[in-house]
Each structure stands twice: as structure tokens, then as C-alpha cells.
Design a protein around this motif. Structure first.
Motif, PDB file in Angstrom:
ATOM      1  N   ASP A 140       0.848  -1.197   0.000  1.00 26.00           N
ATOM      2  CA  ASP A 140       0.000   0.000   0.000  1.00 26.00           C
ATOM      3  C   ASP A 140       0.877   1.239   0.000  1.00 26.00           C
ATOM      4  O   ASP A 140       1.758   1.385   0.852  1.00 26.00           O
ATOM      5  N   VAL A 142       1.049   5.443   0.031  1.00 25.83           N
ATOM      6  CA  VAL A 142       0.331   6.692   0.292  1.00 25.83           C
ATOM      7  C   VAL A 142       1.045   7.792  -0.477  1.00 25.83           C
ATOM      8  O   VAL A 142       2.205   8.095  -0.205  1.00 25.83           O
ATOM      9  N   THR A 144       0.346  11.585  -2.804  1.00 27.52           N
ATOM     10  CA  THR A 144      -0.583  12.618  -3.280  1.00 27.52           C
ATOM     11  C   THR A 144      -0.257  13.049  -4.711  1.00 27.52           C
ATOM     12  O   THR A 144      -1.081  13.680  -5.358  1.00 27.52           O
ATOM     13  N   ARG A 169      -1.635  -1.097  -4.064  1.00 24.68           N
ATOM     14  CA  ARG A 169      -2.719  -0.100  -4.034  1.00 24.68           C
ATOM     15  C   ARG A 169      -2.172   1.272  -3.687  1.00 24.68           C
ATOM     16  O   ARG A 169      -1.215   1.397  -2.934  1.00 24.68           O
ATOM     17  N   TRP A 170      -2.798   2.301  -4.221  1.00 25.19           N
ATOM     18  CA  TRP A 170      -2.391   3.691  -3.939  1.00 25.19           C
ATOM     19  C   TRP A 170      -3.495   4.401  -3.180  1.00 25.19           C
ATOM     20  O   TRP A 170      -4.689   4.205  -3.468  1.00 25.19           O
ATOM     21  N   TRP A 171      -3.093   5.208  -2.224  1.00 25.79           N
ATOM     22  CA  TRP A 171      -4.050   5.969  -1.414  1.00 25.79           C
ATOM     23  C   TRP A 171      -3.534   7.402  -1.299  1.00 25.79           C
ATOM     24  O   TRP A 171      -2.328   7.616  -1.217  1.00 25.79           O
ATOM     25  N   SER A 172      -4.465   8.359  -1.252  1.00 30.12           N
ATOM     26  CA  SER A 172      -3.980   9.744  -1.147  1.00 30.12           C
ATOM     27  C   SER A 172      -3.792  10.160   0.301  1.00 30.12           C
ATOM     28  O   SER A 172      -3.152  11.161   0.591  1.00 30.12           O
ATOM     29  N   THR A 173      -4.354   9.397   1.229  1.00 31.26           N
ATOM     30  CA  THR A 173      -4.101   9.687   2.636  1.00 31.26           C
ATOM     31  C   THR A 173      -3.981   8.386   3.433  1.00 31.26           C
ATOM     32  O   THR A 173      -4.631   7.383   3.096  1.00 31.26           O
ATOM     33  N   ASP A 176      -7.006   6.284   4.704  1.00 32.18           N
ATOM     34  CA  ASP A 176      -7.767   5.368   3.839  1.00 32.18           C
ATOM     35  C   ASP A 176      -7.182   3.959   3.783  1.00 32.18           C
ATOM     36  O   ASP A 176      -7.832   3.042   3.293  1.00 32.18           O
ATOM     37  N   VAL A 177      -5.964   3.775   4.246  1.00 29.08           N
ATOM     38  CA  VAL A 177      -5.337   2.443   4.143  1.00 29.08           C
ATOM     39  C   VAL A 177      -6.061   1.485   5.097  1.00 29.08           C
ATOM     40  O   VAL A 177      -6.141   1.751   6.292  1.00 29.08           O
TER      41      VAL A 177
END
Ligand code: SAH
Length: 436
Positions: A140, A142, A144, A169-173, A176-177
Motif C-alpha cells: 500500500d 500513500v 498525493t 494499491r495507492w491511497w492519497s491519505t 484510507d489504508v
């Protein structure tokens, strides 16, 4: 007659004023916003400069920024220098993981992965060990910046070839992980330094926040340079202004006695990152719980320049390896500040066990950099490559005053019992006592 000539005079007077020239679109937008609604916090300014979705530094919209991280970019980071950096970090995480007899599945989470080199080296090290290979559950990231996420995708596709079943997977914050029962490996390398900092100053009438306001030149449209309080050449657009009493300072005094007014002389300025504090706490909660109230296991590593104390004037801006003014070309420079590791430690008190602080030379040296280098050299026949590898490793542990070995600090978090020492963070905990 007179009535008709008046607009002509006004128009003429206007044309004598120099046109306002903004160095970047972001500078214009910030100046307009300040003119409309007043000064903004330095944290807001820093966030806009780094994170604005189209005009921010990490958006990498401008050609100058397409190589943000790397030899041709504005700064070079340790994983970009040598693969040994990521390999030794991977081994540290495994040393904690194997303390859990059930040998749970592993997941890797990185905050701010840059070009993806570090996470690539970590997963590749995991996958090179047969009994770990099939334990990797997910990666994962993180991030932006869409530009950097694309680069990370390319790096990981190559590094994870043959492991298409492992989701990336990519998350912007980080919020959210998703949490899970897997052993969480969380790495934040050169991440906390990029989080926005507030500037607060102790004055005769208590703590006040230092804000970013429009400079007189910006308001009048004149083109002149001002000198700010730090004796740096200021931009024509912005300058520091003091606000009223700082609410943030009140909150800080509840976090730590380090911020109590009686301990700090008037005139002291402090850089503080509430975002860093919150994230450190969330990471500690993340590794120690599965998100549904059940305990879980994991470890985190924070690596950055800084110390176990607050800093007063460490905020700085870089462009193409050169130090420039923090108000220079907003959105086109890398804004950064030293990390207050004592604050990150205070955030996790009672949630996770803290290891360190130790510097990079100590961490890499104790984890076996030399042995690893020797092995790699033995497998390399080209003398030029050998020289390059030796130089790279030497640079990581350089103990000169500005050397990476001395400047970068390692702080670990884990779910081992409080008080249990974890190699290589041995007999160093005392170093994290807050500076008075
Ligand atoms: N860890 C990498 C890159 C460091 S540069 C390395 O050592 O090479 C900082 C990274 O953090 C970039 O990827 C940037 O886009 C990301 N970043 C900065 N602020 C962030 C934020 N608030 N949330 C998520 N990512 C952020």
C-alpha cells in the motif's frame, strides 16, 4: 471639458505603475487570497506550495520538476544512492516479524514513496527469501502526487514481476489504508520533513503564530526586494507577520512540558507539525490493531533529518540542489524542515514501543552494511562499478558535519513489549529525552 479628460488622466497614472509580475501562478493565487482574506499560516503556505494538485511542487507539472527526486532532480535520497539501504531496512523489519511465532502474513505500507525505489528494494528483498516469498500479502502506497504515483507503478511492476497475485494499491491519505491482521511494515523515509509546519513565536504577551502576509511591495505593485527577519532576501510578495494569541500553542502545552511558557525564553520561534504528530499516532494505532478492536502486530520506521527536539529556523527551500528563499517561486521549490522526533515519540506514548533515535551511520553499520557491500563487490567484476558501489555506501554513512550518516535519524515503532530493546536500537533510548 474637464469631466471628459479625467478618465484619461487616471489611465495615464495607472500606466506609470509597474505591472505586477508573479514568478508563478501559485504565487499570484496566494497573493490574491491574502489580499482578499488576510494572512495565512506558514503551514497553509507550505501545504499549497508542496501539495497544490496542479501548481504544487509534488504535482511536478513544470518540466523543471519532472525529476523531483533523483540525481538530476532537486534532491537525492538514500535509496536512490544504493540498494543496500532498502535491503538493510527490509532485514530490520524481518527481525521483528520473526519474533511472532505464528509468522503472520506481511504487508508493506510506504508513505511518500518518491520514485518507488525504497519500497521496490524492500519487496525484492522479501521475495528473495524463500520462506518469506509467499507471505507478502499486499503493498500500500500513500502518495498525493499523480506524477510520482505513475513512476512508482512502473518501478513496482518491474520489481514485483511474477507476483501478480499481490495487490499494489495507492491511497492519497494514510487514513484510507485498510487495517488488517497481517504484520504491518510501515516506512516513512523523507516524508515527515515535507509535512506543513506552523511557526509560533513566544512574545512578551505569550505565544503568537507567525503568519504569511503580503509584503508592502506586493500591495503597491512596486518591484523591490525586502530583507526579512532572518536576513534572507525576501520575495517581493510575502513576508512574515505576527498574529494574535496562538491556539495551537495552548494545545501543545497539553501535549508536552517542552512547550510550557516558563521553559522557553521570549523571542523563541518554534516550528511545529500537528500533522506529523497526528500521523505518528495513527501509524502506532495502525500497527497495533486490526481496526476491529483486536490487537495486531507490526513495525514502523521513520527516517529523516532532525533530532529529538524542536527547531526554530530549519524551514528551507531547495531548487536544483541549491538553497533558495522560502518565498522564492512558490510551487517550484522543495520546502522542507527538520523533524522533531520527540514530538513523534510523544504522539505514540502508550500505543506502541519506540526504538531510537540513532543516526543512519549507526543503523546501517550495525545492520551489516560492510558485509553486504563486500558480498556485492565480490559478485561484481567491473572495477568502475566496484568504485561506484563503494562510494555510494560511503556516502550513506558519511559522518562529516553535513554527511548523510550523521544528519539522518532513525526512529522505530513496534508492537514488542514496552522496554524490550530491539537491535540495532540498543542502549540509545536515553538520546530521545526531550532537549530542555
Ligand atoms: N521516500 C522517497 C521520496 C521522498 S520525497 C525517497 O526517499 O526517495 C517525498 C514524497 O512524499 C514524495 O513522494 C511526495 O509526493 C510525498 N508526499 C509529500 N507530502 C505528502 C502527503 N502529505 N501525503 C502523501 N504523500 C506526500
Amino acid at each position: 471639458m474637464l469631466r471628459r479628460s479625467l478618465p484619461t488622466i487616471v489611465r495615464h497614472a495607472r500606466s506609470l505603475r509597474p505591472a505586477r509580475v508573479f514568478s508563478t501562478k501559485l504565487e499570484r493565487d496566494i497573493a490574491r487570497s491574502i489580499t482578499a482574506t488576510g494572512p495565512i499560516s506558514f503551514a497553509k503556505y507550505m501545504e499549497l506550495c508542496l501539495q497544490h494538485p496542479t501548481e504544487g511542487y509534488y504535482a511536478g507539472k513544470n518540466t523543471a520538476n519532472t525529476e523531483i527526486v533523483g540525481a538530476r532532480g532537486d534532491f537525492v535520497t538514500s535509496p536512490e544512492i544504493s540498494q543496500h539501504f532498502g535491503q538493510l531496512i527490509a532485514i530490520w523489519f524481518l527481525s521483528l516479524w520473526q519474533q511472532y511465532p505464528t509468522l503472520p502474513r506481511l504487508r508493506v505500507i510506504e508513505l511518500g514513496p518518491g520514485r518507488g525505489t525504497l519500497v521496490g528494494d524492500i519487496v525484492q528483498t522479501f521475495r528473495s527469501i524463500p520462506r518469506i516469498r509467499d507471505k507478502l500479502a499486499a503493498v500500500d502506497l500513500v502518495e498525493t502526487s499523480a506524477t510520482l504515483a505513475d513512476i512508482q507503478k512502473a518501478t513496482l511492476t518491474e520489481r514485483m514481476a511474477g507476483a501478480s497475485d499481490v495487490p499494489i494499491r495507492w491511497w492519497s491519505t494514510f487514513d484510507d489504508v485498510p487495517q488488517s491482521e497481517d504484520f504491518a511494515v510501515v516506512i516513512a523515509h523523507e516524508f515527515f520533513d515535507a509535512l506543513p509546519v506552523h511557526l509560533i513565536e513566544k512574545t512578551a504577551s505569550g505565544w503568537q503564530e507567525v503568519l504569511v502576509g503580503a509584503s508592502p511591495a506586493s500591495r503597491s505593485g512596486e518591484d523591490q526586494y525586502l530583507v526579512n527577519s532572518q536576513n534572507l532576501v525576501d520575495s517581493t510578495r510575502f513576508r512574515y507577520v505576527l498574529s494574535g494569541p496562538s491556539l495551537l500553542a495552548n494545545k501543545l502545552s497539553t501535549i508536552s512540558p517542552r512547550y510550557s511558557t516558563s521553559n522557553i525564553p521570549a523571542g523563541t520561534r518554534i516550528e511545529v507539525s500537528p500533522r506529523g504528530y497526528d500521523l505518528s499516532k495513527k501509524i502506532a494505532q495502525f500497527i497495533s490493531s486490526n481496526g476491529e478492536g483486536k490487537p495486531s502486530h507490526g513495525a514502523a520506521l521513520f527516517v529523516d533529518y532532525g533530532d529529538a527536539r524542536f527547531f526554530s529556523d530549519s524551514v528551507r527551500a531547495f531548487q536544483k540542489h541549491k538553497l533558495v528563499d522560502v518565498f522564492h517561486e512558490p510551487g517550484q521549490t522543495d520546502l522542507t524542515s527538520n523533524v522533531d522526533f520527540a514530538l513523534l515519540r510523544e504522539a505514540v506514548e502508550g500505543i506502541a514501543t519506540v526504538h531510537g533515535l540513532i543516526n543512519q551511520a549507526t543503523f546501517l553499520g550495525r545492520m551489516g552494511l560492510e558485509m553486504r557491500l563486500k558480498q556485492t563487490l565480490a559478485n561484481t567484476t567491473n572495477p568502475a562499478d566496484q568504485t561506484r558501489m563503494m562510494k555510494a555506501a560511503g556516502r550513506l554513512v558519511d559522518m562529516g558535519p553535513m554527511g548523510m550518516g550523521r544528519q539522518y535519524q532513525f526512529m522505530g515503532l513496534s508492537t514488542v513489549a514496552a522496554g524490550q530493546e530491539v537491535y540495532p536500537f540498543v542502549q540509545e533510548n536515553a538520546e530521545l529525552r526531550p532537549a530542555s
